[in-house]
Design a protein around this motif. Structure first.
Motif, PDB file in Angstrom:
ATOM      1  N   ASP A  21     107.623  60.716 -74.880  1.00  0.00           N
ATOM      2  CA  ASP A  21     106.534  61.418 -75.225  1.00  0.00           C
ATOM      3  C   ASP A  21     106.716  62.791 -75.532  1.00  0.00           C
ATOM      4  O   ASP A  21     106.394  63.455 -76.656  1.00  0.00           O
ATOM      5  N   LEU A  22     107.093  63.728 -74.113  1.00  0.00           N
ATOM      6  CA  LEU A  22     107.439  64.594 -74.225  1.00  0.00           C
ATOM      7  C   LEU A  22     108.655  65.266 -75.433  1.00  0.00           C
ATOM      8  O   LEU A  22     108.910  66.330 -76.175  1.00  0.00           O
ATOM      9  N   ALA A  23     110.182  64.253 -75.599  1.00  0.00           N
ATOM     10  CA  ALA A  23     110.882  64.152 -76.374  1.00  0.00           C
ATOM     11  C   ALA A  23     110.442  64.681 -77.957  1.00  0.00           C
ATOM     12  O   ALA A  23     110.638  65.723 -78.823  1.00  0.00           O
ATOM     13  N   LYS A  24     109.227  63.497 -78.048  1.00  0.00           N
ATOM     14  CA  LYS A  24     109.244  63.635 -79.474  1.00  0.00           C
ATOM     15  C   LYS A  24     108.441  65.247 -80.035  1.00  0.00           C
ATOM     16  O   LYS A  24     108.220  65.324 -80.878  1.00  0.00           O
ATOM     17  N   ARG A  25     107.217  65.293 -78.644  1.00  0.00           N
ATOM     18  CA  ARG A  25     107.146  66.811 -79.639  1.00  0.00           C
ATOM     19  C   ARG A  25     107.486  67.782 -79.512  1.00  0.00           C
ATOM     20  O   ARG A  25     107.571  68.555 -80.479  1.00  0.00           O
ATOM     21  N   HIS A  26     109.198  67.594 -78.891  1.00  0.00           N
ATOM     22  CA  HIS A  26     109.878  68.800 -79.027  1.00  0.00           C
ATOM     23  C   HIS A  26     110.459  68.202 -80.183  1.00  0.00           C
ATOM     24  O   HIS A  26     110.817  69.720 -81.075  1.00  0.00           O
ATOM     25  N   PHE A  27     111.048  67.351 -80.773  1.00  0.00           N
ATOM     26  CA  PHE A  27     111.745  66.849 -82.206  1.00  0.00           C
ATOM     27  C   PHE A  27     111.173  67.615 -82.854  1.00  0.00           C
ATOM     28  O   PHE A  27     111.400  67.956 -83.620  1.00  0.00           O
ATOM     29  N   THR A  28     109.053  67.433 -83.215  1.00  0.00           N
ATOM     30  CA  THR A  28     108.572  68.122 -84.380  1.00  0.00           C
ATOM     31  C   THR A  28     108.858  68.819 -83.965  1.00  0.00           C
ATOM     32  O   THR A  28     108.741  69.778 -85.553  1.00  0.00           O
ATOM     33  N   ARG A  29     108.377  70.041 -83.160  1.00  0.00           N
ATOM     34  CA  ARG A  29     108.974  71.274 -83.414  1.00  0.00           C
ATOM     35  C   ARG A  29     109.908  71.997 -84.145  1.00  0.00           C
ATOM     36  O   ARG A  29     109.992  72.634 -84.586  1.00  0.00           O
ATOM     37  N   ALA A  30     110.897  71.286 -83.150  1.00  0.00           N
ATOM     38  CA  ALA A  30     111.791  71.713 -83.915  1.00  0.00           C
ATOM     39  C   ALA A  30     112.422  71.462 -85.330  1.00  0.00           C
ATOM     40  O   ALA A  30     113.278  72.904 -85.482  1.00  0.00           O
ATOM     41  N   LEU A  31     112.072  70.461 -85.932  1.00  0.00           N
ATOM     42  CA  LEU A  31     112.181  71.069 -87.338  1.00  0.00           C
ATOM     43  C   LEU A  31     111.459  71.132 -88.422  1.00  0.00           C
ATOM     44  O   LEU A  31     111.918  71.788 -88.919  1.00  0.00           O
ATOM     45  N   ALA A  60     115.563  79.351 -82.077  1.00  0.00           N
ATOM     46  CA  ALA A  60     114.649  78.461 -81.071  1.00  0.00           C
ATOM     47  C   ALA A  60     114.796  76.816 -81.340  1.00  0.00           C
ATOM     48  O   ALA A  60     114.532  75.974 -80.451  1.00  0.00           O
ATOM     49  N   ALA A  61     115.037  76.258 -82.782  1.00  0.00           N
ATOM     50  CA  ALA A  61     115.233  75.409 -82.914  1.00  0.00           C
ATOM     51  C   ALA A  61     116.421  74.398 -82.173  1.00  0.00           C
ATOM     52  O   ALA A  61     115.777  73.443 -82.175  1.00  0.00           O
ATOM     53  N   SER A  62     116.767  74.510 -82.358  1.00  0.00           N
ATOM     54  CA  SER A  62     118.512  74.553 -81.305  1.00  0.00           C
ATOM     55  C   SER A  62     117.967  73.747 -80.217  1.00  0.00           C
ATOM     56  O   SER A  62     118.445  72.990 -79.538  1.00  0.00           O
ATOM     57  N   LEU A  63     117.280  75.361 -79.829  1.00  0.00           N
ATOM     58  CA  LEU A  63     117.282  75.037 -77.918  1.00  0.00           C
ATOM     59  C   LEU A  63     115.718  73.456 -77.945  1.00  0.00           C
ATOM     60  O   LEU A  63     115.768  73.320 -77.215  1.00  0.00           O
ATOM     61  N   THR A  64     114.545  74.034 -78.823  1.00  0.00           N
ATOM     62  CA  THR A  64     113.768  72.823 -79.030  1.00  0.00           C
ATOM     63  C   THR A  64     114.186  71.532 -79.430  1.00  0.00           C
ATOM     64  O   THR A  64     114.047  70.629 -77.817  1.00  0.00           O
ATOM     65  N   GLU A  65     115.138  71.757 -79.773  1.00  0.00           N
ATOM     66  CA  GLU A  65     115.913  69.769 -79.809  1.00  0.00           C
ATOM     67  C   GLU A  65     116.525  69.955 -78.874  1.00  0.00           C
ATOM     68  O   GLU A  65     116.708  68.707 -77.969  1.00  0.00           O
ATOM     69  N   LEU A  90     113.594  79.177 -73.018  1.00  0.00           N
ATOM     70  CA  LEU A  90     113.123  79.565 -74.646  1.00  0.00           C
ATOM     71  C   LEU A  90     111.761  80.384 -74.656  1.00  0.00           C
ATOM     72  O   LEU A  90     111.747  81.666 -75.026  1.00  0.00           O
ATOM     73  N   SER A  91     110.979  80.249 -73.221  1.00  0.00           N
ATOM     74  CA  SER A  91     109.734  80.827 -73.642  1.00  0.00           C
ATOM     75  C   SER A  91     110.029  82.531 -73.192  1.00  0.00           C
ATOM     76  O   SER A  91     109.523  83.573 -73.093  1.00  0.00           O
ATOM     77  N   THR A  92     111.190  82.621 -71.982  1.00  0.00           N
ATOM     78  CA  THR A  92     111.593  84.387 -71.752  1.00  0.00           C
ATOM     79  C   THR A  92     111.643  84.974 -73.348  1.00  0.00           C
ATOM     80  O   THR A  92     111.855  86.135 -73.400  1.00  0.00           O
ATOM     81  N   HIS A  93     113.204  83.983 -73.744  1.00  0.00           N
ATOM     82  CA  HIS A  93     114.351  85.345 -74.471  1.00  0.00           C
ATOM     83  C   HIS A  93     114.101  84.851 -76.538  1.00  0.00           C
ATOM     84  O   HIS A  93     114.152  85.401 -76.362  1.00  0.00           O
ATOM     85  N   VAL A  94     113.938  83.436 -76.716  1.00  0.00           N
ATOM     86  CA  VAL A  94     113.244  83.075 -77.590  1.00  0.00           C
ATOM     87  C   VAL A  94     111.765  83.492 -78.039  1.00  0.00           C
ATOM     88  O   VAL A  94     112.391  84.201 -79.092  1.00  0.00           O
ATOM     89  N   LEU A 140     121.108  71.933 -90.208  1.00  0.00           N
ATOM     90  CA  LEU A 140     120.150  72.491 -88.363  1.00  0.00           C
ATOM     91  C   LEU A 140     119.021  70.955 -88.651  1.00  0.00           C
ATOM     92  O   LEU A 140     118.701  70.313 -88.140  1.00  0.00           O
ATOM     93  N   ALA A 141     118.163  71.133 -90.120  1.00  0.00           N
ATOM     94  CA  ALA A 141     116.894  69.821 -90.042  1.00  0.00           C
ATOM     95  C   ALA A 141     117.952  68.489 -89.625  1.00  0.00           C
ATOM     96  O   ALA A 141     116.600  67.590 -89.539  1.00  0.00           O
ATOM     97  N   ALA A 142     119.008  68.602 -90.719  1.00  0.00           N
ATOM     98  CA  ALA A 142     118.701  67.155 -91.108  1.00  0.00           C
ATOM     99  C   ALA A 142     119.460  66.634 -89.164  1.00  0.00           C
ATOM    100  O   ALA A 142     119.139  65.599 -88.957  1.00  0.00           O
ATOM    101  N   HIS A 143     120.325  67.506 -88.767  1.00  0.00           N
ATOM    102  CA  HIS A 143     120.480  66.887 -87.058  1.00  0.00           C
ATOM    103  C   HIS A 143     119.747  67.149 -86.408  1.00  0.00           C
ATOM    104  O   HIS A 143     119.777  65.672 -85.432  1.00  0.00           O
ATOM    105  N   VAL A 144     118.001  67.578 -86.807  1.00  0.00           N
ATOM    106  CA  VAL A 144     117.159  67.085 -85.610  1.00  0.00           C
ATOM    107  C   VAL A 144     116.295  65.606 -86.078  1.00  0.00           C
ATOM    108  O   VAL A 144     116.732  65.156 -85.137  1.00  0.00           O
ATOM    109  N   ALA A 145     116.940  65.478 -87.721  1.00  0.00           N
ATOM    110  CA  ALA A 145     116.234  64.066 -88.489  1.00  0.00           C
ATOM    111  C   ALA A 145     117.467  63.169 -87.685  1.00  0.00           C
ATOM    112  O   ALA A 145     116.294  61.847 -87.203  1.00  0.00           O
TER     113      ALA A 145
END
Length: 419
Positions: free
Chosen positions: A181-191, A163-168, A142-146, A202-207
């Protein structure tokens, strides 16, 4: 081929960012590793010589007739081929001290067109090896390529969706590693990224992922909220039955956890009906949700509603339908099945399933599986007076000690797993 392309160490060095090699090492599947090297031009004679085994033994490993089991042989292979120790669950090798500190591995892909390929490669490896061993690789990718493309002049909706898909996915791997807790931060950013991309499915998928996480941390109310939010988004986008089925299923699980029985049954019926509908189109970013997934979730819902006979049927279907290569999913389904047998006082049947669990890959990098195995042990414990249960628990404890030694690189002391 020239000497450069057939030198085993040099071939391995060129594959250290390859998802197939990472998966084979994490699974300690040396037969797959040897086949991969052989396909890259390393002869079986040279491979056997390098790792100091006979060609006959090498063929047995490559053909799946036997597996490498002894620690000393894993060490021998690591040192001969220069496979970093952590990839095989080993201590850092002496020869590694003379090399630069290894960087987090990532899969090399071309921008945009390769994003889906990268996601699918990570997803395939994750199903077999667990999120604990791949989380850093996904974050590095994510950091290097996206991430740089998100702010580039030509960055468009596709980049935000990638970015949303890979962050999720990183969120799920964090969850699988026991870092909710880390997972929640990733899901929040993914949404946020999914909404920025304009991709409603994709937004529904993250929900749906947020609903699952809320349920895992014991917040049924939030789990209901996220499932309903996802269903609202599904209603505004193209018809994707698997996504609708997943969200209805999460809704049913949350309602069952909240002891709303009738509503949970209705939601489960909606999930069953949705999965058989015809899709409008394929969606590249969504995780599959199939009959095995629905059976697995249905077993959990009905178990929570204390309908153990119905739950048993779904749990057996989940195990029957799940492919062997889906190591983590199959382990979780077997844990559910064994637990339901215990609730029904079917101790011998539970032990039979439990024996299959003891054969689950010891290096599977999933804290989630370890925790659920420990919960299953707690269900067995009150029945220790039954001799077969007592014998099983002794085998279970031996296997657990071996598992924790092999997972020491991803479950540090004080990592939230009881001894």
């Amino acid at each position: 081929m020239d000497r450069r392309t057939t030198n085993p160490r040099e071939v391995v060095a060129g594959l250290l960012d390859d998802a197939r090699l990472l998966a084979a090492c994490a699974d300690r599947d040396m037969g797959t590793l040897f086949r991969l090297l052989n396909h890259r031009g390393v002869s079986t004679r040279r491979l056997a010589s390098a790792v100091d085994i006979t060609q006959g033994r090498l063929y047995d490993y490559m053909n799946g007739k036997s597996r490498v089991e002894k620690l000393v042989l894993f060490e021998q292979i690591a040192d001969a081929l220069h496979i970093p120790g952590h990839l095989l669950g080993l201590a850092r090798r002496k020869w590694e001290a003379a090399t630069a500190e290894p960087q987090p591995q990532h899969i090399h892909v071309q921008p945009e067109g390769g994003d889906v390929n990268a996601m699918n490669a990570f997803r395939a490896a994750d199903r077999q090896t667990g999120g604990g061993r791949l989380y850093q690789a996904v974050v590095q990718h994510l950091s290097t390529h996206v991430a740089p493309r998100l702010v580039a002049a030509d960055g468009g909706p596709h980049v935000f969706a990638a970015a949303a898909s890979l962050t999720e996915m990183a969120g799920w791997m964090a969850h699988d590693s026991g870092q909710d807790d880390l997972a929640k931060r990733h899901f929040t950013r993914a949404l946020l990224l999914a909404r920025a991309s304009g991709d409603l499915p994709l937004a529904a998928h993250v929900a749906a992922s947020n609903s699952h996480l809320a349920l895992q941390v014991g917040d049924a109310t939030q789990a209901v909220h996220w499932a309903q939010s996802g269903l609202a988004l599904v209603g505004r986008g193209p018809r994707i039955p698997a996504l609708a089925a997943r969200l209805h299923t999460m809704h049913a699980r949350a309602l069952a956890a909240a002891s709303q029985s009738n509503s949970a049954y209705h939601a489960l019926e909606h999930a069953q009906g949705a999965l058989v509908m015809q899709a409008d189109d394929e969606h590249p970013w969504l995780s599959p949700f199939d009959k095995a997934s629905l059976a697995s979730e249905s077993a959990l819902i009905l178990r929570d509603l204390e309908q153990h006979e119905q739950a048993l049927s779904h749990a057996e279907n989940a195990v029957r339908l799940r492919e062997e290569r889906r190591t983590r999913s199959l382990a979780l389904s077997r844990i559910t099945l064994a637990g339901i047998h215990i609730h029904r006082r079917g101790l011998d049947a539970a032990i039979h399933v439990g024996n299959d669990l003891l054969n689950t890959n010891l290096t599977l990098g999933s804290v989630r599986v370890v925790r659920q195995l420990d919960s299953l042990r707690n269900l067995f414990e009150p029945h220790r007076a039954h001799p077969p249960v007592r014998q099983y628990l002794e085998r279970f404890d031996d296997a657990r000690r071996a598992r924790m030694l092999l997972l020491a690189d991803i479950i540090p002391p004080g990592g939230g797993i009881p001894k």
